[in-house]
Design a protein around this motif. Structure first.
Motif, PDB file in Angstrom:
ATOM      1  N   VAL A   1       0.553  -1.760   0.424  1.00  0.00           N
ATOM      2  CA  VAL A   1      -0.050  -0.351  -0.207  1.00  0.00           C
ATOM      3  C   VAL A   1       0.956   0.969   0.368  1.00  0.00           C
ATOM      4  O   VAL A   1       1.532   0.653   0.569  1.00  0.00           O
ATOM      5  N   VAL A   2       0.602   2.270  -1.165  1.00  0.00           N
ATOM      6  CA  VAL A   2       1.123   3.470  -1.455  1.00  0.00           C
ATOM      7  C   VAL A   2       0.591   4.630  -0.220  1.00  0.00           C
ATOM      8  O   VAL A   2      -0.878   4.814  -0.566  1.00  0.00           O
ATOM      9  N   LYS A   3       0.910   5.672   0.559  1.00  0.00           N
ATOM     10  CA  LYS A   3       0.198   6.704   1.345  1.00  0.00           C
ATOM     11  C   LYS A   3       0.304   7.757   0.633  1.00  0.00           C
ATOM     12  O   LYS A   3       1.280   8.220  -0.532  1.00  0.00           O
ATOM     13  N   ILE A   4      -0.330   8.133   0.396  1.00  0.00           N
ATOM     14  CA  ILE A   4      -1.065  10.074  -0.962  1.00  0.00           C
ATOM     15  C   ILE A   4      -0.294  10.492   0.017  1.00  0.00           C
ATOM     16  O   ILE A   4      -1.446  11.018   0.813  1.00  0.00           O
ATOM     17  N   PHE A   5       0.527  11.331  -0.010  1.00  0.00           N
ATOM     18  CA  PHE A   5       0.950  12.593   1.334  1.00  0.00           C
ATOM     19  C   PHE A   5       1.476  13.482   0.574  1.00  0.00           C
ATOM     20  O   PHE A   5       2.642  13.200  -0.018  1.00  0.00           O
ATOM     21  N   PRO A   6       1.046  14.958   1.277  1.00  0.00           N
ATOM     22  CA  PRO A   6      -0.700  15.173   1.603  1.00  0.00           C
ATOM     23  C   PRO A   6      -1.794  15.168   0.233  1.00  0.00           C
ATOM     24  O   PRO A   6      -1.491  15.803  -0.422  1.00  0.00           O
ATOM     25  N   ALA A   7      -2.472  14.210   1.375  1.00  0.00           N
ATOM     26  CA  ALA A   7      -3.420  14.119  -0.125  1.00  0.00           C
ATOM     27  C   ALA A   7      -4.767  15.327  -0.061  1.00  0.00           C
ATOM     28  O   ALA A   7      -5.171  15.250  -1.162  1.00  0.00           O
ATOM     29  N   ASN A   8      -4.328  16.341   0.945  1.00  0.00           N
ATOM     30  CA  ASN A   8      -5.644  17.507   0.540  1.00  0.00           C
ATOM     31  C   ASN A   8      -4.884  18.517  -0.348  1.00  0.00           C
ATOM     32  O   ASN A   8      -4.936  19.535  -1.177  1.00  0.00           O
ATOM     33  N   LEU A   9      -4.002  18.436  -1.075  1.00  0.00           N
ATOM     34  CA  LEU A   9      -3.286  18.829  -2.156  1.00  0.00           C
ATOM     35  C   LEU A   9      -4.301  18.327  -3.185  1.00  0.00           C
ATOM     36  O   LEU A   9      -3.942  19.358  -4.793  1.00  0.00           O
ATOM     37  N   TYR A  10      -4.405  17.487  -3.953  1.00  0.00           N
ATOM     38  CA  TYR A  10      -5.341  16.949  -4.648  1.00  0.00           C
ATOM     39  C   TYR A  10      -6.417  16.309  -4.699  1.00  0.00           C
ATOM     40  O   TYR A  10      -7.237  16.960  -5.248  1.00  0.00           O
ATOM     41  N   GLY A  11      -7.346  16.389  -3.808  1.00  0.00           N
ATOM     42  CA  GLY A  11      -8.550  15.680  -3.642  1.00  0.00           C
ATOM     43  C   GLY A  11      -8.578  14.330  -4.378  1.00  0.00           C
ATOM     44  O   GLY A  11      -7.829  13.162  -4.771  1.00  0.00           O
ATOM     45  N   PRO A  12     -10.066  13.192  -3.521  1.00  0.00           N
ATOM     46  CA  PRO A  12      -9.972  12.512  -3.796  1.00  0.00           C
ATOM     47  C   PRO A  12      -9.984  12.044  -5.201  1.00  0.00           C
ATOM     48  O   PRO A  12      -9.501  10.498  -5.250  1.00  0.00           O
ATOM     49  N   SER A  13     -10.077  12.653  -5.987  1.00  0.00           N
ATOM     50  CA  SER A  13      -9.908  11.951  -7.468  1.00  0.00           C
ATOM     51  C   SER A  13      -8.157  11.281  -7.723  1.00  0.00           C
ATOM     52  O   SER A  13      -8.350  11.082  -8.882  1.00  0.00           O
ATOM     53  N   VAL A  14      -7.887  12.156  -6.592  1.00  0.00           N
ATOM     54  CA  VAL A  14      -6.666  11.599  -7.105  1.00  0.00           C
ATOM     55  C   VAL A  14      -6.277  10.028  -7.334  1.00  0.00           C
ATOM     56  O   VAL A  14      -4.954   9.542  -8.652  1.00  0.00           O
ATOM     57  N   ILE A  15      -7.405   9.189  -6.782  1.00  0.00           N
ATOM     58  CA  ILE A  15      -6.806   8.082  -6.607  1.00  0.00           C
ATOM     59  C   ILE A  15      -7.044   7.623  -7.685  1.00  0.00           C
ATOM     60  O   ILE A  15      -6.865   6.706  -8.266  1.00  0.00           O
ATOM     61  N   LYS A  16      -8.308   7.575  -8.168  1.00  0.00           N
ATOM     62  CA  LYS A  16      -8.705   7.523  -9.424  1.00  0.00           C
ATOM     63  C   LYS A  16      -7.981   7.920 -10.359  1.00  0.00           C
ATOM     64  O   LYS A  16      -7.723   7.081 -11.516  1.00  0.00           O
ATOM     65  N   SER A  17      -7.088   9.333 -10.712  1.00  0.00           N
ATOM     66  CA  SER A  17      -5.886   9.640 -11.277  1.00  0.00           C
ATOM     67  C   SER A  17      -4.645   8.200 -12.034  1.00  0.00           C
ATOM     68  O   SER A  17      -4.195   7.756 -12.636  1.00  0.00           O
ATOM     69  N   PHE A  18      -4.254   7.701 -10.392  1.00  0.00           N
ATOM     70  CA  PHE A  18      -3.104   6.788  -9.894  1.00  0.00           C
ATOM     71  C   PHE A  18      -3.782   5.169 -10.911  1.00  0.00           C
ATOM     72  O   PHE A  18      -2.976   4.940 -11.068  1.00  0.00           O
ATOM     73  N   LYS A  19      -5.185   5.323 -10.036  1.00  0.00           N
ATOM     74  CA  LYS A  19      -5.413   3.843 -10.400  1.00  0.00           C
ATOM     75  C   LYS A  19      -5.669   3.633 -11.682  1.00  0.00           C
ATOM     76  O   LYS A  19      -5.934   2.624 -12.583  1.00  0.00           O
TER      77      LYS A  19
END
Length: 215
Positions: A131-149
């Motif tokens: 598992v990788v940690k997205i940090f700091p996540a507040n710089l991106y917002g939830p849409s970043v996970i969709k982008s990574f995936k």
């Protein structure tokens, strides 16, 4: 507890409490309040005074419970090893340090390094990270996970930084493996209100369960 079991239990827990404090006593009180509120995964950061000592004390206190104790803000392999010897069952870093990944793999300890780019995420996975940690996540917002995936559909991600009760469901809905939260969870500790910390932990877990029910 084996690495695979730690990973499974963290996923089932859903929320990782990032524990910081201005003193050892404050950190210990936060852990107690958070666990009473229902959050069972504790990331004790290296910014707490005498952090390795705190990890050792918490690990000993909760060794026969369902609380999982880990170390956060780990910057190098030497610190990671000290935390593991003190009883940490997982290691979290704010960035990608290859020597730390190698050491954790050597001792079969779960490690979650922080990443900000797809390149860093790929490197982490190549070194056996689950598992990788997205940090700091507040710089991106939830849409970043969709982008990574998009390019990394096999990847599991833990957002940390800016995860609140109000937006937790958004992170779960886009596929976060788990979420990490610190300041929003433990703000009551700043005024010595540990009952508020406990209530906030319960609200986080309620929000997590509701989010899981909706997907």
């Amino acid at each position: 507890m084996r690495r695979e079991e730690v990973l499974k239990n963290i996923k089932e827990a859903g929320v990782v409490a990032v524990v910081r404090g201005d003193s050892k006593e404050e950190a210990l009180k936060i852990v107690d309040a958070v666990s009473k509120g229902g959050i069972k995964v504790m990331e004790l950061t290296m910014t707490v005074p005498n952090p390795v000592e705190v990890i050792k004390e918490v690990a000993e206190k909760y060794k026969d419970t369902d609380v999982i104790v880990g170390a956060g803000t780990v910057l190098d392999s030497e610190t990671a090893r000290a935390c593991i010897l003190a009883g940490a069952q997982f290691i979290v870093s704010p960035s990608l340090d290859i020597d730390t990944l190698k050491l954790c793999n050597r001792y079969k300890i779960l490690v979650m390094p922080g990443v900000m780019t797809v390149k860093d995420a790929i490197t982490a996975f190549e070194y056996g990270v689950d598992v990788v940690k997205i940090f700091p996540a507040n710089l991106y917002g939830p849409s970043v996970i969709k982008s990574f995936k998009g390019p990394l559909p096999q990847g599991d991600f833990m957002p940390t930084g800016g995860v609140s009760i109000a937006n937790l469901h958004e992170w779960i809905e886009v596929g976060a493996f788990v979420v990490g939260t610190g300041g929003d969870l433990t703000k009551g500790a700043k005024t010595g209100d540990y009952d508020l910390v406990q209530r906030t932990a319960k609200e986080f877990m309620d929000a997590y369960r509701k989010a899981k029910e909706r997907i």
